[in-house]
Design a protein around this motif. Structure first.
Motif, PDB file in Angstrom:
ATOM      1  N   THR A  83       0.842  -1.196   0.000  1.00  0.00           N
ATOM      2  CA  THR A  83       0.000   0.000   0.000  1.00  0.00           C
ATOM      3  C   THR A  83       0.881   1.252   0.000  1.00  0.00           C
ATOM      4  O   THR A  83       2.039   1.214   0.415  1.00  0.00           O
ATOM      5  CB  THR A  83      -0.917   0.068   1.246  1.00  0.00           C
ATOM      6  OG1 THR A  83      -0.126   0.211   2.420  1.00  0.00           O
ATOM      7  CG2 THR A  83      -1.815  -1.162   1.350  1.00  0.00           C
ATOM      8  N   CYS A  84       0.303   2.353  -0.454  1.00  0.00           N
ATOM      9  CA  CYS A  84       0.941   3.664  -0.318  1.00  0.00           C
ATOM     10  C   CYS A  84      -0.158   4.663   0.027  1.00  0.00           C
ATOM     11  O   CYS A  84      -1.306   4.498  -0.386  1.00  0.00           O
ATOM     12  CB  CYS A  84       1.717   4.059  -1.568  1.00  0.00           C
ATOM     13  SG  CYS A  84       0.807   4.023  -3.117  1.00  0.00           S
ATOM     14  N   SER A  85       0.203   5.675   0.799  1.00  0.00           N
ATOM     15  CA  SER A  85      -0.815   6.551   1.381  1.00  0.00           C
ATOM     16  C   SER A  85      -0.391   8.006   1.418  1.00  0.00           C
ATOM     17  O   SER A  85       0.791   8.320   1.536  1.00  0.00           O
ATOM     18  CB  SER A  85      -1.096   6.145   2.842  1.00  0.00           C
ATOM     19  OG  SER A  85      -1.391   4.790   2.967  1.00  0.00           O
ATOM     20  N   LEU A  86      -1.406   8.867   1.370  1.00  0.00           N
ATOM     21  CA  LEU A  86      -1.281  10.265   1.751  1.00  0.00           C
ATOM     22  C   LEU A  86      -2.234  10.456   2.926  1.00  0.00           C
ATOM     23  O   LEU A  86      -3.426  10.168   2.807  1.00  0.00           O
ATOM     24  CB  LEU A  86      -1.664  11.196   0.601  1.00  0.00           C
ATOM     25  CG  LEU A  86      -0.791  11.135  -0.650  1.00  0.00           C
ATOM     26  CD1 LEU A  86      -1.390  11.996  -1.757  1.00  0.00           C
ATOM     27  CD2 LEU A  86       0.636  11.570  -0.341  1.00  0.00           C
ATOM     28  N   PHE A  87      -1.717  10.927   4.044  1.00  0.00           N
ATOM     29  CA  PHE A  87      -2.556  11.078   5.232  1.00  0.00           C
ATOM     30  C   PHE A  87      -2.159  12.339   5.985  1.00  0.00           C
ATOM     31  O   PHE A  87      -1.204  13.021   5.612  1.00  0.00           O
ATOM     32  CB  PHE A  87      -2.477   9.831   6.121  1.00  0.00           C
ATOM     33  CG  PHE A  87      -1.099   9.511   6.630  1.00  0.00           C
ATOM     34  CD1 PHE A  87      -0.730   9.807   7.931  1.00  0.00           C
ATOM     35  CD2 PHE A  87      -0.168   8.893   5.814  1.00  0.00           C
ATOM     36  CE1 PHE A  87       0.533   9.517   8.401  1.00  0.00           C
ATOM     37  CE2 PHE A  87       1.106   8.574   6.279  1.00  0.00           C
ATOM     38  CZ  PHE A  87       1.459   8.894   7.575  1.00  0.00           C
TER      39      PHE A  87
END
Length: 197
Positions: A83-87
């Motif tokens: 997974t990869c995220s912007l949070f």
């Protein structure tokens, strides 16, 4: 921030897309692996219910534009590998934190660089962000090298920031500005935006 429900990014070898209920089994395998979780800020998962709960929470947060987590899926065969995220998106300062992880069997094949490059292009392009930040365990030298290859600068160290089980660890802080990303793109080092959104 806008809704992230329909975000989908295709790269040469990968498809980045929101997690769906059918991903729960693969997601649990990834996040229950101690090697994968070695440098995370929480312990390996112990129940498949944790995967289901994360996917359900993601659906709500995607719709509200609060958090963008994308599954990293191989195009052939179509297998979820991370997974990869912007949070922690801050609309006023146009800033977000970046998170990422790839299952150990897929390490050292360039998948993380490919996925995160595309997500950064989306963040600085379509989302119009000004700054991205990443926090890693400084012992995770592979992650540090990846961030530096992507243009991030190490900006600081928070001592003994996390306690997971009985282990205390520091956090190294990295930052990347949109203008730095664009300057590298102008020099042909990397694309200015994510491919095939």
């Amino acid at each position: 921030m806008r809704s992230f429900t329909g975000v989908s990014i295709t790269t040469r070898r990968l498809h980045l897309r929101p997690l769906v209920p059918a991903d729960a089994e693969a997601l649990f395998r990834i996040f229950s692996d101690p090697a994968f979780m070695r440098y995370w800020s929480f312990a390996p998962w112990t129940s498949p219910d944790q995967a289901t709960a994360l996917i359900e929470r993601d659906a709500r947060e995607l719709a509200a534009g609060e958090h963008l987590r994308l599954g990293i899926v191989l195009q052939r065969p179509a297998v979820l590998i991370g997974t990869c995220s912007l949070f922690r998106l801050d609309a006023g300062s146009r800033r977000a934190e970046l998170g990422y992880g790839i299952a150990p069997p897929h390490w050292r094949q360039g998948y993380m660089h490919e996925a995160v490059s595309a997500l950064i292009g989306f963040a600085f392009g379509d989302l119009g962000l000004h700054r991205l930040e990443a926090e890693i365990d400084p012992r995770n030298t592979a992650s540090a090298r990846s961030l530096e290859k992507l243009g991030f600068t190490r900006e600081g160290l928070l001592r003994e920031r996390w306690i997971v089980g009985d282990e205390v660890s520091d956090s190294a802080l990295y930052g990347l500005l949109a203008r730095e990303w664009r300057a590298d793109a102008a020099q042909g080092t990397r694309p200015a935006r994510a491919p095939d959104i």
